[in-house]
Design an enzyme around this catalytic site. Structure first.
Site, PDB file in Angstrom:
ATOM      1  N   TRP A 165       0.834  -1.202   0.000  1.00 61.32           N
ATOM      2  CA  TRP A 165       0.000   0.000   0.000  1.00 61.32           C
ATOM      3  C   TRP A 165       0.871   1.255   0.000  1.00 61.32           C
ATOM      4  O   TRP A 165       1.438   1.623   1.033  1.00 61.32           O
ATOM      5  CB  TRP A 165      -0.913   0.020   1.220  1.00 61.32           C
ATOM      6  CG  TRP A 165      -1.863  -1.146   1.223  1.00 61.32           C
ATOM      7  CD1 TRP A 165      -3.064  -1.199   0.567  1.00 61.32           C
ATOM      8  CD2 TRP A 165      -1.716  -2.400   1.893  1.00 61.32           C
ATOM      9  NE1 TRP A 165      -3.652  -2.426   0.782  1.00 61.32           N
ATOM     10  CE2 TRP A 165      -2.859  -3.178   1.588  1.00 61.32           C
ATOM     11  CE3 TRP A 165      -0.735  -2.952   2.713  1.00 61.32           C
ATOM     12  CZ2 TRP A 165      -3.040  -4.463   2.068  1.00 61.32           C
ATOM     13  CZ3 TRP A 165      -0.918  -4.238   3.191  1.00 61.32           C
ATOM     14  CH2 TRP A 165      -2.059  -4.983   2.872  1.00 61.32           C
ATOM     15  N   HIS A 186      -6.986   1.529   2.452  1.00 60.85           N
ATOM     16  CA  HIS A 186      -8.051   0.550   2.195  1.00 60.85           C
ATOM     17  C   HIS A 186      -9.133   0.743   3.251  1.00 60.85           C
ATOM     18  O   HIS A 186      -8.958   1.539   4.179  1.00 60.85           O
ATOM     19  CB  HIS A 186      -7.509  -0.890   2.181  1.00 60.85           C
ATOM     20  CG  HIS A 186      -6.641  -1.259   3.361  1.00 60.85           C
ATOM     21  ND1 HIS A 186      -6.061  -2.487   3.493  1.00 60.85           N
ATOM     22  CD2 HIS A 186      -6.272  -0.564   4.474  1.00 60.85           C
ATOM     23  CE1 HIS A 186      -5.365  -2.530   4.624  1.00 60.85           C
ATOM     24  NE2 HIS A 186      -5.484  -1.382   5.223  1.00 60.85           N
ATOM     25  N   ARG A 212      -4.270   6.109  -2.549  1.00 56.44           N
ATOM     26  CA  ARG A 212      -2.964   5.482  -2.768  1.00 56.44           C
ATOM     27  C   ARG A 212      -2.019   6.493  -3.412  1.00 56.44           C
ATOM     28  O   ARG A 212      -2.416   7.193  -4.351  1.00 56.44           O
ATOM     29  CB  ARG A 212      -3.085   4.268  -3.704  1.00 56.44           C
ATOM     30  CG  ARG A 212      -4.011   3.168  -3.210  1.00 56.44           C
ATOM     31  CD  ARG A 212      -3.334   2.151  -2.327  1.00 56.44           C
ATOM     32  NE  ARG A 212      -4.315   1.267  -1.702  1.00 56.44           N
ATOM     33  CZ  ARG A 212      -4.640   0.056  -2.140  1.00 56.44           C
ATOM     34  NH1 ARG A 212      -4.033  -0.431  -3.209  1.00 56.44           N
ATOM     35  NH2 ARG A 212      -5.541  -0.678  -1.523  1.00 56.44           N
ATOM     36  N   GLN A 226     -13.655   1.477  -2.211  1.00 57.41           N
ATOM     37  CA  GLN A 226     -13.656   0.063  -1.873  1.00 57.41           C
ATOM     38  C   GLN A 226     -14.920  -0.252  -1.085  1.00 57.41           C
ATOM     39  O   GLN A 226     -15.537   0.636  -0.510  1.00 57.41           O
ATOM     40  CB  GLN A 226     -12.452  -0.282  -0.974  1.00 57.41           C
ATOM     41  CG  GLN A 226     -11.145  -0.403  -1.717  1.00 57.41           C
ATOM     42  CD  GLN A 226     -10.040  -1.012  -0.855  1.00 57.41           C
ATOM     43  OE1 GLN A 226     -10.119  -1.012   0.364  1.00 57.41           O
ATOM     44  NE2 GLN A 226      -9.015  -1.524  -1.505  1.00 57.41           N
ATOM     45  N   VAL A 269      -5.460 -11.721   7.106  1.00 56.92           N
ATOM     46  CA  VAL A 269      -6.299 -12.916   6.941  1.00 56.92           C
ATOM     47  C   VAL A 269      -5.418 -14.162   6.833  1.00 56.92           C
ATOM     48  O   VAL A 269      -4.267 -14.089   6.400  1.00 56.92           O
ATOM     49  CB  VAL A 269      -7.220 -12.824   5.689  1.00 56.92           C
ATOM     50  CG1 VAL A 269      -8.346 -11.842   5.907  1.00 56.92           C
ATOM     51  CG2 VAL A 269      -6.416 -12.485   4.444  1.00 56.92           C
ATOM     52  N   ALA A 323     -13.384 -11.888   6.060  1.00 59.11           N
ATOM     53  CA  ALA A 323     -13.384 -10.493   5.609  1.00 59.11           C
ATOM     54  C   ALA A 323     -13.130 -10.483   4.113  1.00 59.11           C
ATOM     55  O   ALA A 323     -12.536 -11.417   3.568  1.00 59.11           O
ATOM     56  CB  ALA A 323     -12.300  -9.704   6.331  1.00 59.11           C
TER      57      ALA A 323
HETATM   58  N1  PHE Z   1      -7.756  -4.444   2.079  1.00 59.83           N
HETATM   59  C1  PHE Z   1      -7.271  -5.292   1.036  1.00 59.83           C
HETATM   60  C2  PHE Z   1      -6.683  -4.402  -0.091  1.00 59.83           C
HETATM   61  O1  PHE Z   1      -6.932  -3.246  -0.110  1.00 59.83           O
HETATM   62  C3  PHE Z   1      -8.363  -6.191   0.491  1.00 59.83           C
HETATM   63  C4  PHE Z   1      -8.836  -7.203   1.488  1.00 59.83           C
HETATM   64  C5  PHE Z   1      -9.808  -6.906   2.416  1.00 59.83           C
HETATM   65  C6  PHE Z   1      -8.267  -8.477   1.508  1.00 59.83           C
HETATM   66  C7  PHE Z   1     -10.243  -7.849   3.333  1.00 59.83           C
HETATM   67  C8  PHE Z   1      -8.690  -9.421   2.392  1.00 59.83           C
HETATM   68  C9  PHE Z   1      -9.664  -9.122   3.307  1.00 59.83           C
HETATM   69  O2  PHE Z   1      -5.950  -4.870  -0.931  1.00 59.83           O
END
Ligand code: PHE
Length: 355
Positions: A165, A186, A212, A226, A269, A323
């Site tokens: 990120w 995010h 970003r 998002q 995760v 998630a």
């Molecule tokens: N937050 C992650 C992204 O921006 C996406 C994501 C969210 C992945 C929740 C897994 C679980 O790339």
């Protein structure tokens, strides 16, 4: 002489009824009020009359003159108005002249109506699907702390995953000299905020803007949307993740859609996956849209990492959850064949009007 004046007046009035435009009105004025007109001649000749005659005829002639002048002014106004109405009617391709006069029985002219931005439309459509599946919609701050955006999501300061990120840091230092404020990269920090505020069961979706720090091009914007999803409860398994996201894909992209899950890595995760749907243009055979793979990746997901649950004081032995996070603009881009993400936020009505 008086009879003559009476004639002049009635002739002028009579002629006026047949006048249809400003040009004719001007000719009429010259004829009846001009230097060579009969009326002007009579007024000029008054001096050669006797005092008695001058009084009688003079006042009568002056009356006639004011009446004709007044008629001229009134007709001038009416014809001018008519003239502008004609211009407007002609510009609209409508009728000219008398037919263009105001018709109070016509319905009002429609005002141009705005519409929802394609992003907003898509956002509402997706949230509606999750609401129907039992999720609640919430929103959160776009300016975040490092703690929520990274730290609590199992991404410590020195972790190489931070490179995933590119971040806009806010020019701010806390008392320990740390630059710990940023524009959220995010919507995942809302996982932490929600879990801090409630106890399981948790079922939320979080739509919102993310930022970003990157050069913009056809597929990258420094601001985009998002939608985050989070479900935490006792006995939540990977099957729940698959079932929920499969149902979502079918409701958004069509009953016949197939989905594919593959391993992916996100520090918050475990296991982590990326979900793809079979290409709705070629049906999986391979085409330009899916880069000949037959699959289109639409989101990242996974089971909430035990460390994340610990960070919000949820017992990972008791609770589990899943998630997911999806980039919003990508979906209308795929659906409508939009080839440049920058079109969404450059305020070009030619683009926006199509949705
Ligand atoms: N937050 C992650 C992204 O921006 C996406 C994501 C969210 C992945 C929740 C897994 C679980 O790339």
């Amino acid at each position: 002489m008086l009879k003559k004046l009476e004639e002049i007046k009635s002739k002028a009035v009579d002629e006026l009824n047949r006048i249809a435009d400003l040009k004719e009105l001007e000719a009429w004025r010259v004829r009846h009020l001009g230097k060579k007109s009969e009326l002007t001649q009579i007024l000029r000749g008054l001096s050669s009359l006797s005092v008695e005659e001058r009084k009688a005829i003079g006042s009568f002639a002056n009356d006639a003159k004011s009446v004709i002048e007044l008629l001229y002014k009134q007709n001038m106004e009416t014809l001018k108005e008519q003239f502008y109405q004609d211009i407007e009617a002609t510009a609209k391709g409508g009728k000219k002249g008398a037919a263009a006069k105001l018709d109070v029985t016509l319905p009002g002219r429609p005002l141009p109506l705005g519409r929802l931005h394609p992003t907003t439309q898509m956002l509402r459509q997706i949230c509606d699907i999750f609401v129907a599946l039992g999720f609640q919609v919430i929103e959160g701050p776009e300016v975040e702390w490092d703690y929520y955006n990274f730290e609590a999501l199992n991404i410590p300061a020195d972790h190489p995953a931070r490179d995933m990120w590119d971040t806009f840091w806010i020019d701010y230092e806390n008392e320990r000299g740390e630059r710990n404020m940023l524009l959220r990269t995010h919507t995942s920090p809302m996982q932490i905020r929600v879990m801090q505020q409630t106890r399981p069961p948790v079922r939320v979706v979080v739509p919102g803007k993310v930022y970003r720090y990157e050069a913009t091009d056809a597929t990258h914007e420094s601001m985009f949307y998002q939608i985050e999803g989070l479900a935490v409860d006792e006995h939540i398994t990977f099957s729940d993740l698959k079932g929920t996201l499969y149902e979502f894909a079918k409701r958004l992209f069509g009953e016949e859609r197939r989905v594919r899950f593959r391993c992916d890595y996100f520090p918050f995760v475990e296991p982590g996956v990326e979900m793809a749907i079979d290409c709705f243009v070629c049906g999986g055979k391979g085409c330009r849209l899916c880069s000949d793979t037959g699959w289109i990746e639409i989101l990242g997901a996974g089971m909430v990492h035990p460390n994340v649950l610990r960070n919000v004081n949820y017992d990972p032995e008791k609770y589990t959850g899943f998630a997911f996070g999806l980039g919003l603009e990508r979906i209308p881009m795929l659906k409508y064949g939009i080839d440049d993400i920058r079109l969404f936020y450059s305020n070009d009505l030619r683009f926006l009007k199509q949705f």
